[in-house]
Enzyme design. Structure first.
Site, PDB file in Angstrom:
ATOM      1  N   ASN A  36      -5.833 -58.267 -39.886  1.00  0.00           N
ATOM      2  CA  ASN A  36      -5.817 -56.899 -39.846  1.00  0.00           C
ATOM      3  C   ASN A  36      -5.627 -56.205 -38.469  1.00  0.00           C
ATOM      4  O   ASN A  36      -6.689 -54.919 -38.250  1.00  0.00           O
ATOM      5  CB  ASN A  36      -7.279 -55.915 -40.337  1.00  0.00           C
ATOM      6  CG  ASN A  36      -7.417 -54.497 -40.413  1.00  0.00           C
ATOM      7  OD1 ASN A  36      -6.388 -53.590 -40.457  1.00  0.00           O
ATOM      8  ND2 ASN A  36      -8.377 -53.773 -40.724  1.00  0.00           N
ATOM      9  N   SER A  37      -4.373 -56.699 -37.604  1.00  0.00           N
ATOM     10  CA  SER A  37      -4.146 -56.513 -36.308  1.00  0.00           C
ATOM     11  C   SER A  37      -2.591 -56.899 -36.261  1.00  0.00           C
ATOM     12  O   SER A  37      -2.153 -57.741 -37.494  1.00  0.00           O
ATOM     13  CB  SER A  37      -5.176 -57.735 -36.001  1.00  0.00           C
ATOM     14  OG  SER A  37      -5.203 -59.071 -35.607  1.00  0.00           O
ATOM     15  N   ASP A  59      -9.032 -68.145 -39.180  1.00  0.00           N
ATOM     16  CA  ASP A  59      -9.542 -67.582 -39.887  1.00  0.00           C
ATOM     17  C   ASP A  59     -11.370 -67.686 -39.794  1.00  0.00           C
ATOM     18  O   ASP A  59     -11.698 -69.234 -40.306  1.00  0.00           O
ATOM     19  CB  ASP A  59      -9.038 -67.644 -41.106  1.00  0.00           C
ATOM     20  CG  ASP A  59     -10.413 -66.921 -42.435  1.00  0.00           C
ATOM     21  OD1 ASP A  59     -11.910 -66.740 -42.251  1.00  0.00           O
ATOM     22  OD2 ASP A  59      -9.813 -66.721 -43.694  1.00  0.00           O
ATOM     23  N   PHE A  82     -16.800 -60.187 -33.947  1.00  0.00           N
ATOM     24  CA  PHE A  82     -16.022 -58.970 -34.674  1.00  0.00           C
ATOM     25  C   PHE A  82     -15.636 -59.238 -35.986  1.00  0.00           C
ATOM     26  O   PHE A  82     -15.450 -58.077 -37.001  1.00  0.00           O
ATOM     27  CB  PHE A  82     -15.480 -58.289 -33.746  1.00  0.00           C
ATOM     28  CG  PHE A  82     -15.272 -57.347 -32.678  1.00  0.00           C
ATOM     29  CD1 PHE A  82     -16.293 -56.488 -32.462  1.00  0.00           C
ATOM     30  CD2 PHE A  82     -15.093 -58.350 -31.317  1.00  0.00           C
ATOM     31  CE1 PHE A  82     -16.190 -56.092 -30.809  1.00  0.00           C
ATOM     32  CE2 PHE A  82     -15.704 -57.781 -29.962  1.00  0.00           C
ATOM     33  CZ  PHE A  82     -16.180 -56.636 -29.786  1.00  0.00           C
ATOM     34  N   SER A 126     -22.808 -51.534 -37.972  1.00  0.00           N
ATOM     35  CA  SER A 126     -22.605 -50.082 -38.131  1.00  0.00           C
ATOM     36  C   SER A 126     -23.363 -48.312 -38.553  1.00  0.00           C
ATOM     37  O   SER A 126     -24.660 -49.703 -39.180  1.00  0.00           O
ATOM     38  CB  SER A 126     -21.463 -50.031 -39.209  1.00  0.00           C
ATOM     39  OG  SER A 126     -21.128 -48.466 -39.508  1.00  0.00           O
ATOM     40  N   TYR A 151     -19.611 -52.840 -48.488  1.00  0.00           N
ATOM     41  CA  TYR A 151     -19.071 -53.033 -46.885  1.00  0.00           C
ATOM     42  C   TYR A 151     -19.866 -52.775 -45.838  1.00  0.00           C
ATOM     43  O   TYR A 151     -20.543 -53.463 -45.470  1.00  0.00           O
ATOM     44  CB  TYR A 151     -18.115 -51.968 -46.827  1.00  0.00           C
ATOM     45  CG  TYR A 151     -18.473 -51.436 -44.576  1.00  0.00           C
ATOM     46  CD1 TYR A 151     -17.776 -52.910 -43.614  1.00  0.00           C
ATOM     47  CD2 TYR A 151     -18.621 -50.803 -44.056  1.00  0.00           C
ATOM     48  CE1 TYR A 151     -17.310 -52.121 -42.716  1.00  0.00           C
ATOM     49  CE2 TYR A 151     -18.122 -50.920 -42.957  1.00  0.00           C
ATOM     50  CZ  TYR A 151     -18.145 -51.393 -42.042  1.00  0.00           C
ATOM     51  OH  TYR A 151     -18.242 -51.381 -41.116  1.00  0.00           O
ATOM     52  N   LYS A 155     -22.669 -55.862 -43.880  1.00  0.00           N
ATOM     53  CA  LYS A 155     -23.807 -55.734 -42.290  1.00  0.00           C
ATOM     54  C   LYS A 155     -24.967 -55.954 -42.782  1.00  0.00           C
ATOM     55  O   LYS A 155     -25.500 -56.015 -41.674  1.00  0.00           O
ATOM     56  CB  LYS A 155     -23.182 -54.162 -41.922  1.00  0.00           C
ATOM     57  CG  LYS A 155     -21.929 -54.073 -41.709  1.00  0.00           C
ATOM     58  CD  LYS A 155     -21.041 -54.754 -40.927  1.00  0.00           C
ATOM     59  CE  LYS A 155     -20.121 -55.095 -40.090  1.00  0.00           C
ATOM     60  NZ  LYS A 155     -19.351 -56.291 -39.587  1.00  0.00           N
ATOM     61  N   PHE A 180     -21.179 -46.095 -34.036  1.00  0.00           N
ATOM     62  CA  PHE A 180     -20.962 -45.069 -34.738  1.00  0.00           C
ATOM     63  C   PHE A 180     -19.165 -44.749 -34.700  1.00  0.00           C
ATOM     64  O   PHE A 180     -18.646 -45.726 -35.324  1.00  0.00           O
ATOM     65  CB  PHE A 180     -21.471 -44.116 -33.602  1.00  0.00           C
ATOM     66  CG  PHE A 180     -23.397 -43.588 -34.436  1.00  0.00           C
ATOM     67  CD1 PHE A 180     -23.943 -45.246 -34.293  1.00  0.00           C
ATOM     68  CD2 PHE A 180     -23.552 -42.843 -35.600  1.00  0.00           C
ATOM     69  CE1 PHE A 180     -25.430 -44.951 -34.893  1.00  0.00           C
ATOM     70  CE2 PHE A 180     -24.661 -42.567 -36.104  1.00  0.00           C
ATOM     71  CZ  PHE A 180     -25.728 -43.740 -35.314  1.00  0.00           C
ATOM     72  N   PHE A 220     -11.253 -33.180 -45.612  1.00  0.00           N
ATOM     73  CA  PHE A 220     -12.109 -33.773 -46.496  1.00  0.00           C
ATOM     74  C   PHE A 220     -13.421 -32.999 -46.555  1.00  0.00           C
ATOM     75  O   PHE A 220     -14.705 -33.613 -46.466  1.00  0.00           O
ATOM     76  CB  PHE A 220     -11.955 -34.969 -46.359  1.00  0.00           C
ATOM     77  CG  PHE A 220     -11.118 -36.025 -47.000  1.00  0.00           C
ATOM     78  CD1 PHE A 220      -9.963 -35.597 -47.102  1.00  0.00           C
ATOM     79  CD2 PHE A 220     -11.574 -37.096 -46.197  1.00  0.00           C
ATOM     80  CE1 PHE A 220      -8.930 -36.055 -47.636  1.00  0.00           C
ATOM     81  CE2 PHE A 220     -10.495 -38.165 -46.075  1.00  0.00           C
ATOM     82  CZ  PHE A 220      -8.827 -37.413 -47.048  1.00  0.00           C
ATOM     83  N   ASP A 298     -18.777 -39.781 -48.474  1.00  0.00           N
ATOM     84  CA  ASP A 298     -19.223 -39.650 -47.358  1.00  0.00           C
ATOM     85  C   ASP A 298     -20.690 -38.939 -46.733  1.00  0.00           C
ATOM     86  O   ASP A 298     -21.062 -38.125 -47.911  1.00  0.00           O
ATOM     87  CB  ASP A 298     -18.493 -38.329 -46.812  1.00  0.00           C
ATOM     88  CG  ASP A 298     -17.017 -38.895 -46.288  1.00  0.00           C
ATOM     89  OD1 ASP A 298     -17.029 -39.535 -45.632  1.00  0.00           O
ATOM     90  OD2 ASP A 298     -16.137 -38.115 -46.183  1.00  0.00           O
TER      91      ASP A 298
HETATM   92  N1  UFG Z   1     -11.231 -37.145 -42.288  1.00  0.00           N
HETATM   93  C1  UFG Z   1     -10.740 -35.777 -43.373  1.00  0.00           C
HETATM   94  N2  UFG Z   1      -9.579 -36.182 -43.045  1.00  0.00           N
HETATM   95  C2  UFG Z   1      -9.206 -37.627 -42.997  1.00  0.00           C
HETATM   96  C3  UFG Z   1     -10.090 -38.558 -42.851  1.00  0.00           C
HETATM   97  C4  UFG Z   1     -11.169 -38.221 -42.770  1.00  0.00           C
HETATM   98  O1  UFG Z   1     -11.551 -34.696 -43.462  1.00  0.00           O
HETATM   99  O2  UFG Z   1      -8.354 -38.046 -43.314  1.00  0.00           O
HETATM  100  C5  UFG Z   1     -13.428 -37.016 -42.610  1.00  0.00           C
HETATM  101  C6  UFG Z   1     -14.012 -37.858 -42.959  1.00  0.00           C
HETATM  102  O3  UFG Z   1     -14.449 -36.898 -44.369  1.00  0.00           O
HETATM  103  C7  UFG Z   1     -15.424 -37.451 -42.712  1.00  0.00           C
HETATM  104  C8  UFG Z   1     -14.661 -37.995 -40.665  1.00  0.00           C
HETATM  105  O4  UFG Z   1     -13.262 -37.270 -40.497  1.00  0.00           O
HETATM  106  O5  UFG Z   1     -16.271 -36.656 -42.679  1.00  0.00           O
HETATM  107  C9  UFG Z   1     -14.779 -38.979 -40.416  1.00  0.00           C
HETATM  108  O6  UFG Z   1     -13.861 -39.991 -41.321  1.00  0.00           O
HETATM  109  P1  UFG Z   1     -13.847 -41.527 -41.086  1.00  0.00           P
HETATM  110  O7  UFG Z   1     -13.191 -42.459 -41.807  1.00  0.00           O
HETATM  111  O8  UFG Z   1     -13.018 -41.581 -40.385  1.00  0.00           O
HETATM  112  O9  UFG Z   1     -15.275 -41.908 -40.406  1.00  0.00           O
HETATM  113  P2  UFG Z   1     -16.169 -42.999 -41.127  1.00  0.00           P
HETATM  114  O10 UFG Z   1     -17.833 -41.836 -40.710  1.00  0.00           O
HETATM  115  O11 UFG Z   1     -15.872 -42.175 -42.787  1.00  0.00           O
HETATM  116  O12 UFG Z   1     -16.047 -44.138 -41.105  1.00  0.00           O
HETATM  117  C10 UFG Z   1     -16.531 -44.070 -40.129  1.00  0.00           C
HETATM  118  C11 UFG Z   1     -16.448 -46.185 -39.994  1.00  0.00           C
HETATM  119  C12 UFG Z   1     -17.183 -46.941 -40.802  1.00  0.00           C
HETATM  120  C13 UFG Z   1     -17.824 -46.974 -40.781  1.00  0.00           C
HETATM  121  C14 UFG Z   1     -19.267 -45.375 -41.691  1.00  0.00           C
HETATM  122  C15 UFG Z   1     -20.317 -45.094 -41.130  1.00  0.00           C
HETATM  123  O13 UFG Z   1     -14.431 -45.889 -40.371  1.00  0.00           O
HETATM  124  O14 UFG Z   1     -16.538 -48.202 -41.277  1.00  0.00           O
HETATM  125  O15 UFG Z   1     -18.209 -44.614 -39.926  1.00  0.00           O
HETATM  126  O16 UFG Z   1     -20.242 -43.944 -41.400  1.00  0.00           O
HETATM  127  F1  UFG Z   1     -18.451 -47.297 -42.010  1.00  0.00           F
END
Ligand code: UFG
Length: 339
Positions: A36-37, A59, A82, A126, A151, A155, A180, A220, A298
């Site tokens: 993933n990089s 790996d 990580f 996380s 996932y 953790k 966060f 969203f 979410d």
């Molecule tokens: N969002 C949108 N539109 C998008 C993408 C995201 O509105 O196109 C919103 C999501 O619904 C959410 C916020 O932006 O409300 C943040 O979303 P992210 O996907 O950026 O982050 P998350 O909080 O869902 O997820 C992150 C990490 C995960 C971890 C999680 C823990 O990516 O690995 O925090 O809460 F598990």
């Protein structure tokens, strides 16, 4: 100079941590399998620190590979682990991929650390372990609810694995960092987030939309019980987060046979709407934004209490949301130039 193994050191948070370790006088030794990089990240690190980082491609699920790396570096004093998969949705579709990789790799790392008598560990966890907390800002002692995704469960299991090992009398000192929402990029614009395919996360989606790679941006859900109806998160600049790993490593060297978990966030909740508005303002760009349905899984809002990290690790964030969004855009523009 203390040598530190950094698994997943070519990843988003890993690469920034390698840079901060170097600045703090450590010698990072990177393992990454590029699942993933991208190898180009190593060039970005080299440009920033002025020397090629020590690197092994492989790996962590493979114990023979791990053993060979550790045998080549008897001077290793610690490990920052990580290397793990992190896409919530993918983990629901393919849970075994997550169990094998995230849990299997940590078990291998801990066994190898034991064998080589390496006693300092910093583990990437996380805030997902909290689910939707009942009290905000969430403190480290909050109840850990059942996980929302495979996932998240990996953790939780990994955290427990570390605690169990420590309780068994193994002389390991570990820090569990509960991240966060990491965002931003190095201010040089030479390393940053490199999502493969369509990004799941908000900020890379924003920067790719601004660059014209994606169409419009969808929010969203706009009917949550929050001041502007959109979800609230705690967005932390990746360079501040990287520095937290250096502070954590220092703590492990001074606290033998202890295990502590810390939230790493800013302590401030920002809504999706605020992130979009700040991005537009700081970069002078207008995004094409539409309101969409809520995304499954979410949580409505989560942000950290940073008190414990401040008091015990002597760490606190220095950079703002605006800094992070300016740096993320600078990185995206450099990426677009390279293509
Ligand atoms: N969002 C949108 N539109 C998008 C993408 C995201 O509105 O196109 C919103 C999501 O619904 C959410 C916020 O932006 O409300 C943040 O979303 P992210 O996907 O950026 O982050 P998350 O909080 O869902 O997820 C992150 C990490 C995960 C971890 C999680 C823990 O990516 O690995 O925090 O809460 F598990």
């Amino acid at each position: 100079m203390k040598s530190i193994l950094v698994t997943g050191g070519a990843g988003f948070i890993g690469s920034h941590t390698v840079v901060e370790l170097h600045h703090a006088g450590y010698l990072p030794i990177i393992i990454d399998d590029f699942s993933n990089s991208h190898p180009k990240v190593l060039e970005g690190i080299e440009e920033i620190i002025g020397q090629a980082p020590i690197f092994y491609e492989g790996d962590c699920k493979n114990p023979i590979f791990l053993r060979s790396v550790l045998d080549q570096h008897p001077e290793l004093e610690g490990c920052i682990h990580f290397a793990a998969f992190k896409a919530v949705g993918e983990s629901v579709e393919n849970p075994l991929k997550y169990y094998h990789n995230n849990i299997g790799s940590l078990a291998n790392i801990l066994s190898e650390m034991n064998r080589k008598e390496i006693h300092q560990l910093v583990f990437s966890s996380s805030c997902t372990v909290y689910g939707q907390p009942t009290k905000l800002p969430v403190e480290e002692g909050a109840n850990i609810h059942s996980a929302n995704s495979p996932y998240g469960y990996t953790k939780q299991v990994c955290e427990q694995m570390i605690r169990d090992l420590q309780s068994s009398g193994t002389p390991i000192s570990s820090v569990i960092l509960r991240y966060f929402n990491p965002i931003g990029a190095h201010s040089s614009g030479k390393i940053g987030e490199l999502p493969l395919g369509t990004p799941d996360n908000l900020v890379p989606f924003i920067t790719q939309s601004a660059a014209g790679i994606r169409g419009g941006l969808t929010i969203f859900g706009s009917d949550y019980s929050t001041p502007d109806g959109t979800c609230i998160r705690d967005y932390i600049h990746v360079v501040d987060l990287a520095k937290a790993h250096v502070s954590a490593l220092k703590w492990t060297s001074k606290n033998p046979s202890k295990c502590e978990a810390f939230n790493i966030g800013t302590g401030e909740g920002k809504s999706v709407r605020e992130v979009i508005d700040t991005f537009q303002k700081v970069n002078g760009i207008e995004l094409n934004v539409k309101l969409g349905e809520r995304r499954l899984g979410d949580v409505e809002q989560i942000y950290a209490s940073g008190e414990k990290a401040r008091q015990v690790l002597n760490w606190e964030p220095e950079l703002s949301l605006a800094d992070a969004l300016a740096d993320a855009w600078c990185w995206q523009q450099n990426l677009s130039l390279q293509e």
